[in-house]
Design a protein around this motif. Structure first.
Motif, PDB file in Angstrom:
ATOM      1  N   ASN A  69       5.980 -15.384   3.391  1.00 10.87           N
ATOM      2  CA  ASN A  69       5.333 -14.098   3.626  1.00 10.87           C
ATOM      3  C   ASN A  69       4.642 -14.209   4.971  1.00 10.87           C
ATOM      4  O   ASN A  69       3.655 -14.931   5.089  1.00 10.87           O
ATOM      5  CB  ASN A  69       4.338 -13.805   2.492  1.00 10.87           C
ATOM      6  CG  ASN A  69       4.034 -12.332   2.391  1.00 10.87           C
ATOM      7  OD1 ASN A  69       4.908 -11.495   2.598  1.00 10.87           O
ATOM      8  ND2 ASN A  69       2.796 -12.005   2.071  1.00 10.87           N
ATOM      9  N   VAL A  93       2.901  -9.359  -7.143  1.00 10.87           N
ATOM     10  CA  VAL A  93       2.670  -9.666  -5.728  1.00 10.87           C
ATOM     11  C   VAL A  93       4.030  -9.739  -5.033  1.00 10.87           C
ATOM     12  O   VAL A  93       5.026 -10.115  -5.656  1.00 10.87           O
ATOM     13  CB  VAL A  93       1.904 -10.998  -5.527  1.00 10.87           C
ATOM     14  CG1 VAL A  93       0.443 -10.841  -5.935  1.00 10.87           C
ATOM     15  CG2 VAL A  93       2.549 -12.143  -6.279  1.00 10.87           C
ATOM     16  N   SER A  94       4.042  -9.370  -3.730  1.00 10.60           N
ATOM     17  CA  SER A  94       5.308  -9.324  -2.987  1.00 10.60           C
ATOM     18  C   SER A  94       5.291 -10.292  -1.819  1.00 10.60           C
ATOM     19  O   SER A  94       4.243 -10.583  -1.252  1.00 10.60           O
ATOM     20  CB  SER A  94       5.539  -7.919  -2.442  1.00 10.60           C
ATOM     21  OG  SER A  94       5.566  -7.000  -3.476  1.00 10.60           O
ATOM     22  N   TYR A  95       6.480 -10.748  -1.459  1.00 16.11           N
ATOM     23  CA  TYR A  95       6.674 -11.654  -0.327  1.00 16.11           C
ATOM     24  C   TYR A  95       7.765 -11.056   0.557  1.00 16.11           C
ATOM     25  O   TYR A  95       8.450 -10.109   0.158  1.00 16.11           O
ATOM     26  CB  TYR A  95       7.139 -13.035  -0.815  1.00 16.11           C
ATOM     27  CG  TYR A  95       6.238 -13.629  -1.871  1.00 16.11           C
ATOM     28  CD1 TYR A  95       5.275 -14.566  -1.542  1.00 16.11           C
ATOM     29  CD2 TYR A  95       6.355 -13.229  -3.203  1.00 16.11           C
ATOM     30  CE1 TYR A  95       4.443 -15.100  -2.514  1.00 16.11           C
ATOM     31  CE2 TYR A  95       5.524 -13.750  -4.178  1.00 16.11           C
ATOM     32  CZ  TYR A  95       4.566 -14.695  -3.828  1.00 16.11           C
ATOM     33  OH  TYR A  95       3.748 -15.209  -4.781  1.00 16.11           O
TER      34      TYR A  95
HETATM   35  C1  LIG Z   1       2.459 -10.627   1.859  1.00 18.71           C
HETATM   36  O1  LIG Z   1       2.077  -9.929   3.009  1.00 18.71           O
HETATM   37  C2  LIG Z   1       1.798  -8.557   2.777  1.00 18.71           C
HETATM   38  C3  LIG Z   1       1.545  -7.906   4.121  1.00 18.71           C
HETATM   39  O2  LIG Z   1       0.578  -8.623   4.836  1.00 18.71           O
HETATM   40  C4  LIG Z   1       0.602  -8.445   1.820  1.00 18.71           C
HETATM   41  O3  LIG Z   1       0.366  -7.107   1.532  1.00 18.71           O
HETATM   42  C5  LIG Z   1       0.952  -9.187   0.539  1.00 18.71           C
HETATM   43  O4  LIG Z   1      -0.161  -9.168  -0.348  1.00 18.71           O
HETATM   44  C6  LIG Z   1       1.336 -10.620   0.829  1.00 18.71           C
HETATM   45  N1  LIG Z   1       1.775 -11.282  -0.404  1.00 18.71           N
HETATM   46  C7  LIG Z   1       1.212 -12.373  -0.911  1.00 18.71           C
HETATM   47  C8  LIG Z   1       1.815 -12.941  -2.155  1.00 18.71           C
HETATM   48  O5  LIG Z   1       0.244 -12.917  -0.416  1.00 18.71           O
END
Ligand SMILES: *[C@@H]1O[C@H](CO)[C@@H](O)[C@H](O)[C@H]1NC(C)=O
Ligand SMILES: *[C@@H]1O[C@H](CO)[C@@H](O)[C@H](O)[C@H]1NC(C)=O
Length: 244
Positions: A69, A93-95
């Motif tokens: 990420n 949560v996203s990556y």
């Molecule tokens: C990955 O990066 C995005 C954009 O900065 C953020 O919104 C997201 O929470 C991050 N994911 C994790 C798992 O930290």
């Protein structure tokens, strides 16, 4: 200082090593928030490439999943399958990208068309968690646990006749890990009254792989996992893998 040395060594390795030796498959990069309980390492990379992140994973024996990420590489011991959809109750949560190093060929699990089961202990112990392709054994849910009943069962319609050679079930950690006197049946009768595929007496140790392998492969569509314990019992399972 330490980190710099590691990165230098890795870079050296990258130049010389055959990167294809790190086998991995892309998965949907959306995970339950509680995957943090299966986190092994989280590193801000000086050289933020997928290859470096993959190398970190390959250097950690417990790593089954790596996600990038931005410049952050996260390693997990969560087991995520290629058919994981990213859809799950609760916060996610996203990556940018995630890759699993945990995949097994000839897996029929993604063909499951429909599951039914004895009532779960709670919504966090629902039948869907058994075959959804996401498993983090450090979490207190995301496994199926039936209520305490007589002969609890979990059933799957494989969608068509499938030739099955082996079924592996992963049991649950902790106290609610009951998995005992299990019979798996597989056949063509939609009432799930089908011939025995294989059985397991147990009781199973928590967090273990239990193999069900008949002498000859069996072809069928309707699969049932049931505890035949003669007293009321919970039946708990975290993952099922069905192989052709
Ligand atoms: C990955 O990066 C995005 C954009 O900065 C953020 O919104 C997201 O929470 C991050 N994911 C994790 C798992 O930290
Ligand atoms: C189910 O039907 C298929 C196709 O007719 C057959 O090959 C298979 O042996 C049957 N399975 C059982 C368990 O009877």
């Amino acid at each position: 200082m330490m980190k710099v040395v590691v990165v230098m060594l890795l870079l050296q390795e990258l130049v010389s090593a055959d990167m294809t030796s790190i086998k991995s498959r892309k998965v949907v990069p959306v995970m339950p928030e509680k995957i943090s309980r299966c986190e092994l390492e989280k590193e801000e990379l000086i050289l933020p490439t997928l290859q470096v992140c993959a190398s970190f994973c390959s250097l950690n024996n417990d790593c089954n999943l790596f996600c990038m990420n931005g410049t952050v590489c996260s390693l997990y011991n969560a087991k995520v399958s290629t058919w994981w959809s990213g859809v799950t109750p609760g916060i996610t949560v996203s990556y940018d990208v995630c890759y699993t190093t945990w995949y097994l060929e000839n897996n029929l699990t993604p063909f499951i068309a429909l599951t039914t089961a004895s009532a779960p202990l709670s919504i966090h112990r629902d039948k869907q968690f058994l075959a959804n392709g996401f498993m983090c054994l450090n979490m207190d849910h995301f496994c199926y646990i039936s209520q305490r009943v007589s002969f609890p069962y979990w059933r799957a319609d494989l969608g068509a006749f499938r030739r099955v050679t082996l079924i592996i079930i992963i049991t649950r950690p902790g106290t609610l890990s009951q998995f005992e006197m299990i019979e798996i049946s597989l056949g063509n009768s939609s009432d799930y009254n089908n011939p025995l595929f294989a059985s397991y007496t147990g009781p199973a140790p928590p967090m273990s792989n239990i193999n069900f392998q008949p002498q000859n492969p069996v072809t069928g569509r309707y699969l049932q996992v049931q505890s035949k314990l003669p007293i009321s019992t919970n039946m708990a399972m975290c993952d099922i893998q069905i192989f052709s």
